[in-house]
Design an enzyme around this catalytic site. Sequence first.
Site, PDB file in Angstrom:
ATOM      1  N   TYR A 142     -12.785  11.366  -7.572  1.00  9.21           N
ATOM      2  CA  TYR A 142     -11.920  11.128  -8.715  1.00  9.21           C
ATOM      3  C   TYR A 142     -12.778  10.899  -9.959  1.00  9.21           C
ATOM      4  O   TYR A 142     -13.468   9.872 -10.060  1.00  9.21           O
ATOM      5  CB  TYR A 142     -11.020   9.909  -8.451  1.00  9.21           C
ATOM      6  CG  TYR A 142      -9.970  10.113  -7.357  1.00  9.21           C
ATOM      7  CD1 TYR A 142      -9.608  11.396  -6.947  1.00  9.21           C
ATOM      8  CD2 TYR A 142      -9.349   9.036  -6.753  1.00  9.21           C
ATOM      9  CE1 TYR A 142      -8.643  11.588  -5.960  1.00  9.21           C
ATOM     10  CE2 TYR A 142      -8.375   9.221  -5.762  1.00  9.21           C
ATOM     11  CZ  TYR A 142      -8.032  10.497  -5.379  1.00  9.21           C
ATOM     12  OH  TYR A 142      -7.074  10.681  -4.409  1.00  9.21           O
ATOM     13  N   LYS A 173     -11.290  15.521  -1.271  1.00 10.36           N
ATOM     14  CA  LYS A 173      -9.897  15.270  -1.652  1.00 10.36           C
ATOM     15  C   LYS A 173      -9.837  15.173  -3.166  1.00 10.36           C
ATOM     16  O   LYS A 173     -10.531  14.357  -3.784  1.00 10.36           O
ATOM     17  CB  LYS A 173      -9.437  13.958  -1.012  1.00 10.36           C
ATOM     18  CG  LYS A 173      -8.057  13.520  -1.466  1.00 10.36           C
ATOM     19  CD  LYS A 173      -7.522  12.438  -0.568  1.00 10.36           C
ATOM     20  CE  LYS A 173      -6.297  11.803  -1.181  1.00 10.36           C
ATOM     21  NZ  LYS A 173      -5.598  10.916  -0.279  1.00 10.36           N
TER      22      LYS A 173
HETATM   23  P1  FBP Z   1      -1.125   9.577  -2.691  1.00 17.42           P
HETATM   24  O1  FBP Z   1      -0.818  10.855  -1.938  1.00 17.42           O
HETATM   25  O2  FBP Z   1      -0.095   8.534  -2.470  1.00 17.42           O
HETATM   26  O3  FBP Z   1      -1.387   9.866  -4.161  1.00 17.42           O
HETATM   27  O4  FBP Z   1      -2.463   8.999  -2.071  1.00 17.42           O
HETATM   28  C1  FBP Z   1      -3.691   9.568  -2.350  1.00 17.42           C
HETATM   29  C2  FBP Z   1      -4.720   8.527  -2.696  1.00 17.42           C
HETATM   30  O5  FBP Z   1      -5.988   9.129  -2.861  1.00 17.42           O
HETATM   31  C3  FBP Z   1      -4.844   7.391  -1.689  1.00 17.42           C
HETATM   32  O6  FBP Z   1      -5.649   7.732  -0.590  1.00 17.42           O
HETATM   33  C4  FBP Z   1      -5.379   6.295  -2.549  1.00 17.42           C
HETATM   34  O7  FBP Z   1      -5.008   5.028  -2.133  1.00 17.42           O
HETATM   35  C5  FBP Z   1      -4.747   6.553  -3.875  1.00 17.42           C
HETATM   36  O8  FBP Z   1      -4.375   7.910  -3.912  1.00 17.42           O
HETATM   37  C6  FBP Z   1      -5.674   6.216  -5.014  1.00 17.42           C
HETATM   38  O9  FBP Z   1      -5.099   6.691  -6.177  1.00 17.42           O
HETATM   39  P2  FBP Z   1      -5.557   6.212  -7.618  1.00 17.42           P
HETATM   40  O10 FBP Z   1      -6.996   5.754  -7.526  1.00 17.42           O
HETATM   41  O11 FBP Z   1      -5.367   7.421  -8.496  1.00 17.42           O
HETATM   42  O12 FBP Z   1      -4.638   5.111  -7.978  1.00 17.42           O
END
Ligand code: FBP
Length: 263
Positions: A142, A173
């Site tokens: 991310y 991911k």
């Molecule tokens: P979702 O499918 O609910 O978006 O989950 C994906 C995910 O990567 C989870 O594994 C993680 O807890 C969350 O999103 C983190 O999202 P962010 O850091 O954007 O709040």
Amino acid sequence: MYQEKLMGKKGRTLILAYDHGLEHGPIDFNLNSADPDFIFDIAVKSKVSGVVVLSGLAEQYGRKYGFFLPLIVKLNGKSSIGEGEPYSAQFCSVERAAKLGASAVGYTIYLGSEEEAKIFKEFGQIVEEAHSRQLPVIAWVYPRGKAVKDDLSTEILAYAGRTALELGADIVKLKYNGDFEGFKWVVKNAGLCDVVVAGGEKEEDPLSFLRSVKEVLDAGAKGVAVGRNVWQSENPLGMLDALTKLIFHDVPPEKAVMYVNKI
Ligand code: FBP
């Protein structure tokens, strides 16, 4: 390279994410989804490719469910409470994850964070240890931090995918920005590191969510690692059935959605 065990028909995967209790807090949950038994139960029933949990859940529930489905143990995590440059500290070792029965391990990289050097170092050690045990590594990549202007631009998503490949992840991911043509570039840059896509916030219209999953598959992604769009659904098991049909059997979203609507 080690990800085959998480791949089903057509070399695709359907991973259920359930690390939100730490990442976002119980605000994401309702009376069903707050209960790990509920989540493991739907995961086992629909035979998902794996469930993502943190080490605490793996320790408490792994013995009951680990035999029936692959556990993906996330080695780091952080709450949503703090501020500042993002860094998600590792609190579970690969060795401990292996003892807890992990079939794979996961780790979040905040690309562009001021803590990036520390993150890369930690991740490099995880890849080395996990691969020496033949365990696949999934990197949540991310782009985040004050240097990141647009975490969903196609270029930065391609950079995120490429980073995962360069650092040795087996699966990356990523979030999807809705740019279908651009996502082909993202997938291309990830090379042999398979791309899976996060679900994001729950969409009001399940069909629109399923259409976006179809799009990422058409762009070359291998599947999804989804949380809220499944267990916040009015019909979580139905949503998993719909995703199974779509991902592994190429059922079009317009037909697959019937499984969600069948309560
Ligand atoms: P979702 O499918 O609910 O978006 O989950 C994906 C995910 O990567 C989870 O594994 C993680 O807890 C969350 O999103 C983190 O999202 P962010 O850091 O954007 O709040």
